[in-house]
Structures are given as C-alpha cells and as structure tokens.
Scaffold this motif. Structure first.
Motif, PDB file in Angstrom:
ATOM      1  N   ALA A   2       0.731  -1.241   0.078  1.00 47.60           N
ATOM      2  CA  ALA A   2       0.265  -0.102   0.087  1.00 47.60           C
ATOM      3  C   ALA A   2       0.894   1.305   0.027  1.00 47.60           C
ATOM      4  O   ALA A   2       2.101   1.195   0.450  1.00 47.60           O
ATOM      5  CB  ALA A   2      -0.954  -0.026   1.400  1.00 47.60           C
ATOM      6  N   LYS A   3       0.463   2.236  -0.670  1.00 46.10           N
ATOM      7  CA  LYS A   3       1.179   3.523  -0.812  1.00 46.10           C
ATOM      8  C   LYS A   3       0.858   4.163   0.581  1.00 46.10           C
ATOM      9  O   LYS A   3      -0.007   4.273   1.162  1.00 46.10           O
ATOM     10  CB  LYS A   3       0.560   4.236  -2.001  1.00 46.10           C
ATOM     11  N   GLN A   4       2.174   4.841   0.939  1.00 42.02           N
ATOM     12  CA  GLN A   4       2.470   5.590   1.997  1.00 42.02           C
ATOM     13  C   GLN A   4       1.178   6.718   2.051  1.00 42.02           C
ATOM     14  O   GLN A   4       1.379   7.461   0.802  1.00 42.02           O
ATOM     15  CB  GLN A   4       3.776   6.244   2.388  1.00 42.02           C
ATOM     16  N   LYS A   5       0.594   6.880   3.183  1.00 40.75           N
ATOM     17  CA  LYS A   5      -0.119   8.227   3.021  1.00 40.75           C
ATOM     18  C   LYS A   5       0.027   8.984   4.285  1.00 40.75           C
ATOM     19  O   LYS A   5       0.612   8.416   5.544  1.00 40.75           O
ATOM     20  CB  LYS A   5      -1.756   7.869   2.897  1.00 40.75           C
ATOM     21  N   PHE A   6      -0.357  10.360   4.283  1.00 44.03           N
ATOM     22  CA  PHE A   6      -0.120  11.170   5.360  1.00 44.03           C
ATOM     23  C   PHE A   6      -1.456  11.768   5.825  1.00 44.03           C
ATOM     24  O   PHE A   6      -2.269  12.268   4.765  1.00 44.03           O
ATOM     25  CB  PHE A   6       0.808  12.250   5.199  1.00 44.03           C
ATOM     26  N   ARG A  19       0.934   9.286  10.353  1.00 45.58           N
ATOM     27  CA  ARG A  19       1.546   8.444   9.272  1.00 45.58           C
ATOM     28  C   ARG A  19       0.571   7.351   8.771  1.00 45.58           C
ATOM     29  O   ARG A  19       0.978   6.663   7.972  1.00 45.58           O
ATOM     30  CB  ARG A  19       3.021   8.136   9.478  1.00 45.58           C
ATOM     31  N   THR A  20      -0.140   6.966   9.875  1.00 46.84           N
ATOM     32  CA  THR A  20      -1.034   5.917   9.653  1.00 46.84           C
ATOM     33  C   THR A  20      -2.417   6.088   9.781  1.00 46.84           C
ATOM     34  O   THR A  20      -2.827   7.146  10.657  1.00 46.84           O
ATOM     35  CB  THR A  20      -0.597   4.615  10.481  1.00 46.84           C
ATOM     36  N   TRP A  21      -3.482   5.183   9.209  1.00 45.71           N
ATOM     37  CA  TRP A  21      -4.888   5.443   9.672  1.00 45.71           C
ATOM     38  C   TRP A  21      -5.240   5.208  10.889  1.00 45.71           C
ATOM     39  O   TRP A  21      -5.949   5.856  11.623  1.00 45.71           O
ATOM     40  CB  TRP A  21      -5.566   4.708   8.436  1.00 45.71           C
ATOM     41  N   GLU A  22      -4.532   4.372  11.476  1.00 48.42           N
ATOM     42  CA  GLU A  22      -5.054   3.899  12.904  1.00 48.42           C
ATOM     43  C   GLU A  22      -4.694   4.889  13.799  1.00 48.42           C
ATOM     44  O   GLU A  22      -5.525   5.356  14.706  1.00 48.42           O
ATOM     45  CB  GLU A  22      -4.250   2.746  13.241  1.00 48.42           C
ATOM     46  N   GLU A  23      -3.599   5.930  13.733  1.00 49.47           N
ATOM     47  CA  GLU A  23      -3.399   6.738  14.411  1.00 49.47           C
ATOM     48  C   GLU A  23      -4.239   7.919  14.113  1.00 49.47           C
ATOM     49  O   GLU A  23      -4.616   8.525  15.333  1.00 49.47           O
ATOM     50  CB  GLU A  23      -1.902   7.467  13.969  1.00 49.47           C
ATOM     51  N   CYS A  24      -4.701   8.307  12.863  1.00 48.51           N
ATOM     52  CA  CYS A  24      -5.678   9.295  12.776  1.00 48.51           C
ATOM     53  C   CYS A  24      -6.932   8.794  13.262  1.00 48.51           C
ATOM     54  O   CYS A  24      -7.378   9.631  13.924  1.00 48.51           O
ATOM     55  CB  CYS A  24      -5.589   9.256  11.211  1.00 48.51           C
ATOM     56  N   LYS A  37      -7.969  14.402   6.849  1.00 51.65           N
ATOM     57  CA  LYS A  37      -7.921  14.112   5.233  1.00 51.65           C
ATOM     58  C   LYS A  37      -6.590  13.452   5.012  1.00 51.65           C
ATOM     59  O   LYS A  37      -5.613  13.895   5.535  1.00 51.65           O
ATOM     60  CB  LYS A  37      -8.016  15.340   4.369  1.00 51.65           C
ATOM     61  N   SER A  38      -6.547  12.619   4.145  1.00 49.58           N
ATOM     62  CA  SER A  38      -5.321  12.120   3.809  1.00 49.58           C
ATOM     63  C   SER A  38      -4.499  12.640   2.518  1.00 49.58           C
ATOM     64  O   SER A  38      -5.180  13.110   1.728  1.00 49.58           O
ATOM     65  CB  SER A  38      -5.265  10.607   3.356  1.00 49.58           C
TER      66      SER A  38
END
Length: 217
Positions: A2-6, A19-24, A37-38
């Motif tokens: 999977a591509k890295q997202k911020f 840096r991760t959806w779980e943290e967000c 938003k990513s």
C-alpha cells in the motif's frame, strides 16, 4: 504494498499530521465534527495543515466548520472520499465459523453506543446476518421516525436489500431454522414497508473498520 499516506487532523483530540490511518482514527473517533484528510506526500500534508481546514474545504465548496445544511455531524473522509455521517447507525456481524453462530449489532456511529444487539443465533452465515442487521436498523429507524443513514460493510447484503431477496446457499434445516426465520421476516418487512433512509457501503479501506465491528478478523 500500500502506498504511504499522510493524515492531517485539523479538528480532533490532538491535531497534527499522522503517518497511519490507525493513528488518525484514534484522534477523530467520537470527536464531534472532526476534520481530517489524507495526502500522498508529507509536503502536501504539511502545507494543508498550515493552511487550515477552512481553506481546504473552501476549495471544495464545503463549510470550514464541518457542519452541513441538515445540521448532521460529519467528518471529511481520508483521500477526499464521501464524508462520514456520524449521525447514523452502523451495523455489523460477528461469526464463529461460516456457517456458524451469528451475532449482530447496530451502534451509534458517532459514539459507539449499542442501539440493538441480537445473538448468538445458532447456525447462520455472515451475509445473512449482515442483511438481517440492515433491515433491523431500517425497522428501528422507521419506528422512531428517524431518517438517519445506515452503514454496512457488506456488498452482498446491499445487493440483497436492493432486490428484496436473498441468494444464500445455506440449507434450511432445524439447525438453521432461527436464521431463516429472521431472514424471511426481514424480506417480508421490505416487501411491506418503504423507507427514505440511505443505506451506504462503509469505506473500510479509507475509514478503518466499521464502528459496529466485533474485532474477530
């Protein structure tokens, strides 16, 4: 891979860039009118965070505060997808084997509070449980006079809902009697009732697990 997202969180428990959806997700779950938003690169995320949520949503014609004309609490979904309507019901199923014992529940998407729960039902399938849960939510909302949205993460159940008919290969016998009774009742409800509620596929890839998830994956 999977591509890295911020992930930028403007309004949440602790605004910042993650840096991760779980943290967000941890920062925005249950937070009223959260804004996040990513972005594909760290530079884009940093620029957007500095600019603020107001500028970001002004570009797309949205309200900077995150409110809507209907007054429902919403949060922008990562990746610019459709928004999550937190003033809604999310449904999901927990199974132990497929077929096997089935549980399902409906929860308040914003708070996680359980609105209804059923099970364990002796012997059924994940898809039948998902279908029954959606119809249970629709019947509950009609009874309470609510036009809230219903979220499900099952494409199959959505297809059955649209057709008002299930296409399951689960045999009908004494061990599956209960799940089929509930399924048949759900089909009859659809045949005899109308509803204006939206029933929407939960975007698991972008939003994480649905709020009613049993955590058994």
């Amino acid at each position: 891979m999977a591509k890295q997202k911020f992930y930028v969180v403007w309004k949440g428990k602790s605004p910042g860039i993650y840096r991760t959806w779980e943290e967000c997700k941890h920062q925005v779950d249950g937070y009223p009118q959260a804004r996040y938003k990513s972005f594909e690169t760290a530079g884009e995320a940093e620029a957007a965070y500095k600019a603020g949520a107001g500028k970001m949503w002004a570009k797309s014609g949205g309200a900077a505060s995150g409110g809507t004309a209907s007054g429902k609490k919403q949060a922008a979904a990562p990746g610019g997808q459709a928004e999550i309507d937190y003033d809604s019901i999310s449904v999901d199923v927990g199974t132990r084997g497929n077929p096997g014992p089935v549980e399902y529940k409906g929860v308040d998407t914003g708070t996680g509070e359980i609105i209804f729960y059923a099970g364990p039902i002796e012997n059924g399938t994940n898809n039948l449980g998902e279908f029954i849960a959606i119809v249970h939510a629709l019947a509950y909302l009609k009874q309470t006079g609510s036009n809230k949205t219903v979220y499900t993460d099952s494409r199959t159940a959505l297809s059955w809902l649209k057709n008002k008919k299930v296409a399951s290969t689960l045999v009908r016998n004494e061990s599956t009697r209960k799940i089929w009774e509930l399924t048949d009742r759900a089909v009859r409800w659809l045949e005899n009732n109308t509803y204006s509620n939206k029933v929407i596929k939960w975007n698991t890839e972008e939003w994480g697990e649905i709020k009613a998830d049993f955590g058994r994956k």
